[in-house]
Design a protein around this motif. Structure first.
Motif, PDB file in Angstrom:
ATOM      1  N   GLY A  11      69.244  23.275  40.139  1.00 15.71           N
ATOM      2  CA  GLY A  11      69.430  24.627  39.615  1.00 15.71           C
ATOM      3  C   GLY A  11      70.236  25.432  40.614  1.00 15.71           C
ATOM      4  O   GLY A  11      69.749  26.329  41.269  1.00 15.71           O
ATOM      5  N   THR A  27      72.580  29.114  39.264  1.00 13.55           N
ATOM      6  CA  THR A  27      72.003  29.593  38.000  1.00 13.55           C
ATOM      7  C   THR A  27      71.222  30.892  38.213  1.00 13.55           C
ATOM      8  O   THR A  27      70.980  31.624  37.260  1.00 13.55           O
ATOM      9  CB  THR A  27      71.049  28.541  37.386  1.00 13.55           C
ATOM     10  OG1 THR A  27      70.207  28.032  38.435  1.00 13.55           O
ATOM     11  CG2 THR A  27      71.809  27.392  36.770  1.00 13.55           C
ATOM     12  N   ASN A  52      72.721  34.078  37.194  1.00 12.93           N
ATOM     13  CA  ASN A  52      72.979  34.057  35.753  1.00 12.93           C
ATOM     14  C   ASN A  52      71.680  34.183  34.956  1.00 12.93           C
ATOM     15  O   ASN A  52      71.613  33.780  33.794  1.00 12.93           O
ATOM     16  CB  ASN A  52      73.717  32.776  35.386  1.00 12.93           C
ATOM     17  CG  ASN A  52      75.164  32.806  35.868  1.00 12.93           C
ATOM     18  OD1 ASN A  52      75.973  33.577  35.372  1.00 12.93           O
ATOM     19  ND2 ASN A  52      75.484  31.992  36.865  1.00 12.93           N
ATOM     20  N   GLY A 105      69.090  32.501  35.176  1.00 14.55           N
ATOM     21  CA  GLY A 105      68.606  31.192  34.729  1.00 14.55           C
ATOM     22  C   GLY A 105      67.401  30.691  35.500  1.00 14.55           C
ATOM     23  O   GLY A 105      66.674  31.447  36.147  1.00 14.55           O
ATOM     24  N   CYS A 125      81.338  34.512  35.925  1.00 13.67           N
ATOM     25  CA  CYS A 125      80.168  34.381  35.035  1.00 13.67           C
ATOM     26  C   CYS A 125      79.893  35.698  34.304  1.00 13.67           C
ATOM     27  O   CYS A 125      79.588  35.708  33.112  1.00 13.67           O
ATOM     28  CB  CYS A 125      78.931  33.961  35.829  1.00 13.67           C
ATOM     29  SG  CYS A 125      79.072  32.300  36.514  1.00 13.67           S
ATOM     30  N   ARG A 170      72.636  32.668  30.966  1.00 14.61           N
ATOM     31  CA  ARG A 170      71.368  32.051  30.579  1.00 14.61           C
ATOM     32  C   ARG A 170      71.169  32.119  29.051  1.00 14.61           C
ATOM     33  O   ARG A 170      70.513  31.266  28.461  1.00 14.61           O
ATOM     34  CB  ARG A 170      70.243  32.792  31.301  1.00 14.61           C
ATOM     35  CG  ARG A 170      68.841  32.275  31.022  1.00 14.61           C
ATOM     36  CD  ARG A 170      68.035  33.283  30.236  1.00 14.61           C
ATOM     37  NE  ARG A 170      66.688  32.879  29.948  1.00 14.61           N
ATOM     38  CZ  ARG A 170      65.662  32.897  30.785  1.00 14.61           C
ATOM     39  NH1 ARG A 170      65.804  33.245  32.027  1.00 14.61           N
ATOM     40  NH2 ARG A 170      64.472  32.563  30.371  1.00 14.61           N
ATOM     41  N   VAL A 208      77.267  26.230  34.341  1.00 16.12           N
ATOM     42  CA  VAL A 208      76.052  27.050  34.458  1.00 16.12           C
ATOM     43  C   VAL A 208      75.105  26.790  33.284  1.00 16.12           C
ATOM     44  O   VAL A 208      73.894  26.618  33.460  1.00 16.12           O
ATOM     45  CB  VAL A 208      76.401  28.554  34.563  1.00 16.12           C
ATOM     46  CG1 VAL A 208      75.147  29.423  34.462  1.00 16.12           C
ATOM     47  CG2 VAL A 208      77.139  28.835  35.871  1.00 16.12           C
ATOM     48  N   GLU A 248      73.675  23.289  33.782  1.00 13.08           N
ATOM     49  CA  GLU A 248      72.774  23.225  34.941  1.00 13.08           C
ATOM     50  C   GLU A 248      71.434  23.879  34.623  1.00 13.08           C
ATOM     51  O   GLU A 248      70.377  23.413  35.045  1.00 13.08           O
ATOM     52  CB  GLU A 248      73.429  23.911  36.154  1.00 13.08           C
ATOM     53  CG  GLU A 248      72.616  23.876  37.429  1.00 13.08           C
ATOM     54  CD  GLU A 248      72.613  22.543  38.173  1.00 13.08           C
ATOM     55  OE1 GLU A 248      72.143  22.517  39.323  1.00 13.08           O
ATOM     56  OE2 GLU A 248      73.072  21.520  37.613  1.00 13.08           O
ATOM     57  N   ASN A 249      71.493  24.958  33.855  1.00 10.58           N
ATOM     58  CA  ASN A 249      70.261  25.625  33.459  1.00 10.58           C
ATOM     59  C   ASN A 249      69.387  24.679  32.623  1.00 10.58           C
ATOM     60  O   ASN A 249      68.169  24.585  32.826  1.00 10.58           O
ATOM     61  CB  ASN A 249      70.606  26.887  32.671  1.00 10.58           C
ATOM     62  CG  ASN A 249      69.481  27.895  32.715  1.00 10.58           C
ATOM     63  OD1 ASN A 249      68.870  28.118  33.757  1.00 10.58           O
ATOM     64  ND2 ASN A 249      69.186  28.481  31.582  1.00 10.58           N
TER      65      ASN A 249
END
Length: 382
Positions: free
Chosen positions: A34, A37, A40, A42, A230, A243, A268, A271-272
């Motif tokens: 993570g 993230t 974001n 997340g 982002c 997210r 992102v 990865e979340n």
């Protein structure tokens, strides 16, 4: 936590200020998966470790405050009503920033002295900066009975990093350092700032860190750049943060963004999702699945988000050649620092030796291998 480190800091404080201090230990952190993230909104999966910052703090009866960084053999005197950031990259900004942000939250501070020293290797991506910020805010909260909650303290640490250090970091580092639980990793939702602890017992496997011992100068500016990409894409999508986006949402605006930025946002989102899958893999003790997710994370960081570097990519490629390493990836902001490796315990010596030799041959310098224990968060040492 090193009792020698604590003793050394206490002794230095008593010699200099002739009074007994309050002692704080604030840990660094690792992050299983993570990366990038947290800002974001997340999910992340960090854990506090048994390396960190030891600080000694007490009220000062002189008209000023003194802070001493033992590692750097550096001392600064300052006045509470005359704080402003000093030159970029200075350790003083972490201390000044926390003090200023406490005062901005309408809490009254008196003069104080602080001495600190750490055993986290600098630039290793283990968040020595968050550990330092937390040790200062935690110590001052105790010293002046400010009544701040841990949640309020980490927000002060984060604001110090934004406004004094100039890095628009998420909340993960400060949270993991403050709220760490022994032998556990925290599956943290960075929107609600609430976490679920997962006891980490990999039985025949363990986590091993390999430090590239490089920190390319790009890291801070590139970090802020990634964050603004982002945010721009989130606003194009009409959402609060990435997210909230799916890959399908992103495809709908593919012609409105550059291919590079498209892939950064895609990383992102993916990865979340990986962090959520990793929590399930840990719960069901499926280490093969966890390892695969960790490798995928590195591939995304390197080829999509582009925050890796040759040294990190080389270490991960070496890990992939060894079937007893289940997963490896770069950890932290990027452009240097450590890889985190999920490896069979009976293979650690052999792999450490092999990879150290290969790294030296390739780059003409040494990498360093560490093992860490997962430990409790920022606390007073009695």
């Amino acid at each position: 936590m090193s009792s020698e480190l604590i003793q050394l800091v206490k002794q230095s404080f008593v010699e200099r200020f002739k009074t007994d201090p309050i002692l704080i230990f604030s840990p660094g952190r690792i992050n299983i998966i993570g990366e990038h993230t947290d800002y974001n909104d997340g999910y992340v999966f960090p854990a506090a470790i048994n390396k960190g910052i030891a600080a000694a703090i007490q009220k000062s009866d002189s008209g000023t405050c003194t802070a001493i960084a033992l590692d750097l053999n550096s001392t600064v005197e300052f006045e509470l009503d005359k704080l402003k950031p000093v030159k970029e990259g200075s350790w003083e900004n972490f201390v000044f920033g926390v003090v200023a942000e406490i005062q901005n939250s309408n809490k009254a501070l008196g003069n104080f002295n602080i001495v600190f020293k750490g055993n986290i290797p600098g630039g290793a991506g283990m968040s020595s900066s968050a550990a330092l910020e937390n040790s200062v805010v935690f110590g001052l909260n105790e010293l002046f009975q400010l009544g701040l909650t841990k949640q309020e303290m980490i927000l002060i640490s984060q604001k110090a990093e934004h406004n004094y250090v100039g890095v628009n970091c998420g909340i993960m580092d400060q949270y993991a350092s403050m709220f760490g639980i022994e032998n556990s990793a925290l599956h943290l939702d960075c929107r609600t700032v609430e976490s679920q602890p997962y006891e980490i017992n990999f039985e025949d496997h363990e986590l091993m860190l390999i430090n590239t011992n490089v920190k390319h100068s790009l890291s801070d500016s590139a970090y802020n750049d990634r964050r603004s990409v982002c945010e721009d894409i989130s606003s194009l999508l009409g959402i609060k943060a990435l997210r909230d986006a799916t890959e399908t949402d992103l495809k709908a605006i593919v012609d409105k963004v550059t291919p590079e930025n498209y892939h950064k946002a895609l990383f992102v989102i993916q990865e979340n999702a990986r962090t959520i899958k990793a929590a399930k893999a840990i719960k069901s003790n499926n280490l093969d699945s966890l390892g695969a997710l960790i490798y995928e994370s590195h591939m995304g960081l390197s080829t999509q988000y582009k925050v890796s570097c040759d040294e990190l990519d080389f270490l991960v490629a070496q890990a992939k050649k060894n079937e007893l390493v289940l997963g490896a990836r770069m950890m932290g902001g990027g452009f240097g620092g450590c890889t985190i490796n999920l490896i069979a315990k009976n293979e650690t010596k052999n792999f450490a030796k092999e990879v150290s030799k290969a790294y030296k041959n390739k780059f003409g310098k040494d990498c360093s291998v560490y093992f860490v224990k997962l430990s409790q968060g920022t606390h007073i040492v009695n």
